[in-house]
Design a protein around this motif. Sequence first.
Motif, PDB file in Angstrom:
ATOM      1  N   LEU A   1       2.966  11.010  -2.748  1.00 46.64           N
ATOM      2  CA  LEU A   1       3.057  11.320  -1.332  1.00 46.64           C
ATOM      3  C   LEU A   1       1.669  11.565  -0.735  1.00 46.64           C
ATOM      4  O   LEU A   1       0.951  12.478  -1.147  1.00 46.64           O
ATOM      5  N   THR A   2       1.295  10.750   0.249  1.00 42.72           N
ATOM      6  CA  THR A   2      -0.014  10.883   0.883  1.00 42.72           C
ATOM      7  C   THR A   2       0.066  11.072   2.391  1.00 42.72           C
ATOM      8  O   THR A   2      -0.894  11.549   3.001  1.00 42.72           O
ATOM      9  N   VAL A   3       1.192  10.693   3.004  1.00 41.54           N
ATOM     10  CA  VAL A   3       1.280  10.677   4.460  1.00 41.54           C
ATOM     11  C   VAL A   3       2.633  11.224   4.911  1.00 41.54           C
ATOM     12  O   VAL A   3       3.675  10.883   4.336  1.00 41.54           O
ATOM     13  N   LEU A   4       2.607  12.065   5.947  1.00 40.34           N
ATOM     14  CA  LEU A   4       3.813  12.444   6.666  1.00 40.34           C
ATOM     15  C   LEU A   4       3.851  11.657   7.976  1.00 40.34           C
ATOM     16  O   LEU A   4       2.829  11.521   8.648  1.00 40.34           O
ATOM     17  N   VAL A   5       5.027  11.151   8.318  1.00 41.83           N
ATOM     18  CA  VAL A   5       5.214  10.385   9.545  1.00 41.83           C
ATOM     19  C   VAL A   5       6.237  11.105  10.413  1.00 41.83           C
ATOM     20  O   VAL A   5       7.373  11.325   9.978  1.00 41.83           O
TER      21      VAL A   5
ATOM     22  N   PRO B   1       3.409  -0.200  -8.673  1.00 37.79           N
ATOM     23  CA  PRO B   1       2.023  -0.001  -9.151  1.00 37.79           C
ATOM     24  C   PRO B   1       1.478   1.343  -8.690  1.00 37.79           C
ATOM     25  O   PRO B   1       1.956   1.936  -7.714  1.00 37.79           O
ATOM     26  N   ASP B   2       0.456   1.811  -9.370  1.00 41.07           N
ATOM     27  CA  ASP B   2      -0.110   3.123  -9.059  1.00 41.07           C
ATOM     28  C   ASP B   2      -0.628   3.217  -7.635  1.00 41.07           C
ATOM     29  O   ASP B   2      -0.623   4.295  -7.038  1.00 41.07           O
ATOM     30  N   HIS B   3      -1.077   2.097  -7.060  1.00 40.94           N
ATOM     31  CA  HIS B   3      -1.678   2.152  -5.729  1.00 40.94           C
ATOM     32  C   HIS B   3      -0.642   2.281  -4.613  1.00 40.94           C
ATOM     33  O   HIS B   3      -1.006   2.545  -3.462  1.00 40.94           O
ATOM     34  N   THR B   4       0.623   2.093  -4.929  1.00 40.18           N
ATOM     35  CA  THR B   4       1.663   2.191  -3.901  1.00 40.18           C
ATOM     36  C   THR B   4       2.002   3.650  -3.642  1.00 40.18           C
ATOM     37  O   THR B   4       2.586   4.331  -4.489  1.00 40.18           O
ATOM     38  N   ALA B   5       1.618   4.118  -2.462  1.00 40.19           N
ATOM     39  CA  ALA B   5       1.839   5.509  -2.081  1.00 40.19           C
ATOM     40  C   ALA B   5       3.209   5.676  -1.429  1.00 40.19           C
ATOM     41  O   ALA B   5       3.899   4.699  -1.112  1.00 40.19           O
ATOM     42  N   LEU B   6       3.580   6.919  -1.227  1.00 45.27           N
ATOM     43  CA  LEU B   6       4.815   7.264  -0.527  1.00 45.27           C
ATOM     44  C   LEU B   6       4.461   7.920   0.795  1.00 45.27           C
ATOM     45  O   LEU B   6       3.653   8.852   0.845  1.00 45.27           O
ATOM     46  N   TRP B   7       5.041   7.411   1.881  1.00 47.29           N
ATOM     47  CA  TRP B   7       4.935   8.028   3.188  1.00 47.29           C
ATOM     48  C   TRP B   7       6.313   8.576   3.541  1.00 47.29           C
ATOM     49  O   TRP B   7       7.298   7.829   3.550  1.00 47.29           O
TER      50      TRP B   7
ATOM     51  N   ASP C   1       0.824  -1.206   0.000  1.00 41.63           N
ATOM     52  CA  ASP C   1       0.000   0.000   0.000  1.00 41.63           C
ATOM     53  C   ASP C   1       0.857   1.254   0.000  1.00 41.63           C
ATOM     54  O   ASP C   1       0.474   2.273  -0.579  1.00 41.63           O
ATOM     55  N   ALA C   2       2.020   1.172   0.660  1.00 40.38           N
ATOM     56  CA  ALA C   2       2.881   2.352   0.748  1.00 40.38           C
ATOM     57  C   ALA C   2       4.325   1.945   0.990  1.00 40.38           C
ATOM     58  O   ALA C   2       4.609   0.853   1.487  1.00 40.38           O
TER      59      ALA C   2
ATOM     60  N   VAL D   1      12.823   9.755  -4.827  1.00 41.55           N
ATOM     61  CA  VAL D   1      12.234   8.472  -4.453  1.00 41.55           C
ATOM     62  C   VAL D   1      11.110   8.101  -5.415  1.00 41.55           C
ATOM     63  O   VAL D   1      10.997   6.936  -5.840  1.00 41.55           O
ATOM     64  N   GLU D   2      10.294   9.059  -5.782  1.00 42.79           N
ATOM     65  CA  GLU D   2       9.208   8.770  -6.715  1.00 42.79           C
ATOM     66  C   GLU D   2       9.745   8.300  -8.058  1.00 42.79           C
ATOM     67  O   GLU D   2       9.216   7.361  -8.660  1.00 42.79           O
ATOM     68  N   ARG D   3      10.803   8.949  -8.533  1.00 42.08           N
ATOM     69  CA  ARG D   3      11.405   8.509  -9.806  1.00 42.08           C
ATOM     70  C   ARG D   3      11.937   7.085  -9.694  1.00 42.08           C
ATOM     71  O   ARG D   3      11.781   6.273 -10.623  1.00 42.08           O
ATOM     72  N   ALA D   4      12.557   6.764  -8.562  1.00 44.10           N
ATOM     73  CA  ALA D   4      13.088   5.414  -8.374  1.00 44.10           C
ATOM     74  C   ALA D   4      11.965   4.381  -8.322  1.00 44.10           C
ATOM     75  O   ALA D   4      12.090   3.281  -8.890  1.00 44.10           O
ATOM     76  N   LEU D   5      10.870   4.698  -7.658  1.00 47.46           N
ATOM     77  CA  LEU D   5       9.741   3.777  -7.603  1.00 47.46           C
ATOM     78  C   LEU D   5       9.128   3.574  -8.984  1.00 47.46           C
ATOM     79  O   LEU D   5       8.783   2.443  -9.365  1.00 47.46           O
ATOM     80  N   GLU D   6       8.997   4.655  -9.730  1.00 52.44           N
ATOM     81  CA  GLU D   6       8.467   4.549 -11.096  1.00 52.44           C
ATOM     82  C   GLU D   6       9.370   3.680 -11.964  1.00 52.44           C
ATOM     83  O   GLU D   6       8.896   2.807 -12.701  1.00 52.44           O
ATOM     84  N   ALA D   7      10.671   3.914 -11.873  1.00 51.34           N
ATOM     85  CA  ALA D   7      11.623   3.153 -12.681  1.00 51.34           C
ATOM     86  C   ALA D   7      11.595   1.671 -12.338  1.00 51.34           C
ATOM     87  O   ALA D   7      11.849   0.817 -13.203  1.00 51.34           O
ATOM     88  N   ALA D   8      11.289   1.361 -11.068  1.00 51.43           N
ATOM     89  CA  ALA D   8      11.259  -0.038 -10.635  1.00 51.43           C
ATOM     90  C   ALA D   8       9.902  -0.684 -10.877  1.00 51.43           C
ATOM     91  O   ALA D   8       9.703  -1.856 -10.549  1.00 51.43           O
ATOM     92  N   GLY D   9       8.958   0.069 -11.446  1.00 51.15           N
ATOM     93  CA  GLY D   9       7.663  -0.499 -11.795  1.00 51.15           C
ATOM     94  C   GLY D   9       6.656  -0.562 -10.667  1.00 51.15           C
ATOM     95  O   GLY D   9       5.758  -1.416 -10.676  1.00 51.15           O
TER      96      GLY D   9
END
Length: 291
Positions: free
Chosen positions: A147-151, A119-125, A93-94, A109-117
Amino acid sequence: MSDAILRPRRSVLYMPGANERALEKAKSLPADALILDLEDAVAPDAKADARMRVAAAAASGEYGYREVAIRVNGPGTAWHADDLRAAAEAGPDAVVVPKVDSAETVWEVERALEAAGAPDHTALWAMVETPRAMLDARAVAAAGERLTVLVMGTNDLAKELHAEHVPGRAPLLTGLSLALLAARESGKVILDGVYNDVKNPEGFEAECVQGRQFGFDGKTLIHPSQVEPCNRVFAPSAEQVARSRKIIDAFDEATRAGRGVVTVDGRLIENLHVEDARRILAFDEALAGRG
């Protein structure tokens, strides 16, 4: 109101990624969300094995309603890139990234996640846990599409500030407030930091109440015993739900009757009170929908 805001995240429990028994136990815990941890909870020589174990757990679909996130090792570490690739492939999920203190880090980080494939539902916290992160929280919160959540990383923040851990958290209140303001401005969820003394349930509950009063959406946890009291504190009380229904009913009746002034129990009611009442009821319904 967005699904990201309405999804319950009252209790968000860190689970050590190297501990197979802990990952299995998490399937039965009443936590709203789980962070399967590859960072602090895993020794350097166990990182590779933990990465495989956590990726398999996150991809298993065996955690029911619980939101499942993977915390990777931070940018600049030897494990960060491999962790991101494995997390992207697992499709949780994230992905939780520590030490995020700039918008640039979010984009990288978003670019790295995109490059690694990923899925759209995987958010960044994004974990905000440094003085720079507090001062740049507005830019961090507004960055990125995932990015959906700050921790809050309150342990690291206290260390960086040379601050003491004291009841009431006075040394951290400025940072907590800055991050909370940034999250609310950008429409992001924000989670309070951990409470370290698992043998002090009264102190823990007091900090949960403080976090709820501040406006945090939930709290990150380090022990299963903290889940149930955290869920209780961050859930709307029966009194809040009843009052919210009363406010909405009174407002709707006044609107139909063309009255400009609405009062409930002697208190003036405005649109802002109605919006808050609707938020409380929507959250209560989201909790009830789990059955």
